[in-house]
Design a protein around this motif. Structure first.
Motif, mmCIF file in Angstrom:
data_model
loop_
_atom_site.group_PDB
_atom_site.id
_atom_site.type_symbol
_atom_site.label_atom_id
_atom_site.label_comp_id
_atom_site.label_asym_id
_atom_site.label_seq_id
_atom_site.Cartn_x
_atom_site.Cartn_y
_atom_site.Cartn_z
ATOM 1 N N ARG A 271 1.578 -5.663 7.677
ATOM 2 C CA ARG A 271 2.094 -6.677 6.757
ATOM 3 C C ARG A 271 2.835 -6.017 5.589
ATOM 4 O O ARG A 271 3.889 -6.501 5.155
ATOM 5 N N LEU A 272 2.281 -4.921 5.075
ATOM 6 C CA LEU A 272 2.929 -4.209 3.973
ATOM 7 C C LEU A 272 4.285 -3.657 4.405
ATOM 8 O O LEU A 272 5.278 -3.776 3.675
ATOM 9 N N LYS A 273 4.319 -3.050 5.608
ATOM 10 C CA LYS A 273 5.581 -2.519 6.105
ATOM 11 C C LYS A 273 6.591 -3.636 6.352
ATOM 12 O O LYS A 273 7.790 -3.470 6.096
ATOM 13 N N SER B 17 6.740 -6.506 4.725
ATOM 14 C CA SER B 17 7.238 -6.957 3.422
ATOM 15 C C SER B 17 8.225 -5.955 2.834
ATOM 16 O O SER B 17 9.243 -6.340 2.244
ATOM 17 N N GLU B 18 7.935 -4.649 3.001
ATOM 18 C CA GLU B 18 8.880 -3.634 2.521
ATOM 19 C C GLU B 18 10.196 -3.720 3.271
ATOM 20 O O GLU B 18 11.279 -3.571 2.677
ATOM 21 N N LEU B 19 10.107 -3.966 4.567
ATOM 22 C CA LEU B 19 11.327 -4.105 5.360
ATOM 23 C C LEU B 19 12.129 -5.325 4.917
ATOM 24 O O LEU B 19 13.362 -5.264 4.823
ATOM 25 N N ASP B 20 11.423 -6.427 4.622
ATOM 26 C CA ASP B 20 12.114 -7.621 4.135
ATOM 27 C C ASP B 20 12.816 -7.336 2.811
ATOM 28 O O ASP B 20 13.948 -7.798 2.589
ATOM 29 N N ARG B 21 12.126 -6.583 1.925
ATOM 30 C CA ARG B 21 12.750 -6.252 0.647
ATOM 31 C C ARG B 21 13.983 -5.368 0.843
ATOM 32 O O ARG B 21 15.008 -5.556 0.176
ATOM 33 N N GLU B 22 13.872 -4.396 1.749
ATOM 34 C CA GLU B 22 15.015 -3.521 2.009
ATOM 35 C C GLU B 22 16.184 -4.301 2.597
ATOM 36 O O GLU B 22 17.339 -4.085 2.213
#
Length: 260
Positions: free
Chosen positions: A66-68, A70-75
């Motif tokens: 989930r963290l990865k 969300s980070e991918l969505d932010r990127e």
């Protein structure tokens, strides 16, 4: 675990018939059922001891995924915003470069920045000949002649002095002298300002112009009154790039004027 459930159900089923005297074989079957149920229960408990760490690891992996994600969505969102910012900068630059007249360049900048950033107002302050005051020379929103607003600010003003020293965008208070004068004393949102270096040709030596820093202008951008609206990073980036492009366009216009 499935065997434990089946044996528990079988034991309860056999207990249903214990309300009256029953033969020895029935008691034996009930005892054997309870015995196997106890063994399976013990085995299930031992199995859970080994399964719990695995379940915890699965939970940790799920949190990491989930963290990865969300980070991918932010990127991805950042890449989209950067692409959008680049597109806006290209469009603004094309509009700015269509003219070599200083006033047209500045007014085009105000109009295009207002469209792109949804501004309430956008103004340009120029220094006077003595460079002791900053005069309001270009403004997006036309004001009534009867409006009581400041059209000159001394260069000793703290915000003006700070902007002169700062290369990037500076966020100023809406109730400051520069902020209130740029907004026309209306209620506004966040206010950003950036200096624009204006270059002009000093003289010509061997056909090559020697360019020196002559003066500067201050571009002030005012957001509408909205508590949810703030300057974002990509918006400030657009302002910085556009300010550089305007400085180049104004220098070209100054060279053309001096050469004529």
């Amino acid at each position: 675990f499935g065997a434990f459930i089946v044996l528990c159900g079988l034991t309860h089923l056999l207990n249903v018939f214990t309300y009256e005297p029953h033969p020895f074989l029935y008691m034996l079957a009930l005892t054997v059922s309870k015995f196997f149920t106890a063994l399976v229960s013990f085995a299930t408990a031992l199995t859970l001891v080994t399964l719990i760490p695995q379940l915890l690891r699965v939970k940790v992996r799920e949190d990491l995924l989930r963290l990865k994600a969300s980070e991918l969505d932010r990127e991805v969102g950042m890449m989209k915003r950067q692409e959008e910012a680049s597109w806006h900068v290209r469009m603004l630059t094309q509009e700015i470069r269509k003219s070599l007249d200083r006033h047209t360049i500045l007014y085009t900048t105000l109009v295009e920045l207002s469209k792109t950033l949804a501004l309430q107002n956008c103004v340009v302050w120029m220094p006077n000949e003595a460079k002791s005051e900053m005069n309001l020379t270009h403004e997006l929103r036309r004001r009534n002649p009867s409006d009581d607003y400041m059209i000159s600010i001394p260069t000793s003003d703290p915000d003006v002095a700070e902007i002169r020293k700062t290369e990037g965008v500076k966020i100023i208070r809406p109730d400051s002298v520069l902020g209130s004068a740029s907004s026309g004393l209306l209620e506004t949102g966040a206010v950003a300002a950036i200096r624009i270096q204006i270059l002009k040709v000093a003289d010509f030596k061997g056909g090559t112009p020697e360019v020196i820093q002559a003066c500067y202008a201050i571009l002030v951008l005012v957001l509408p009154k909205d508590d949810s609206r703030h300057w974002s990073y990509h918006e400030l980036e657009i302002v910085e790039v556009v300010a550089d492009q305007v400085a180049v366009a104004l220098s070209h216009a100054a060279i053309l004027e001096d050469s004529q």
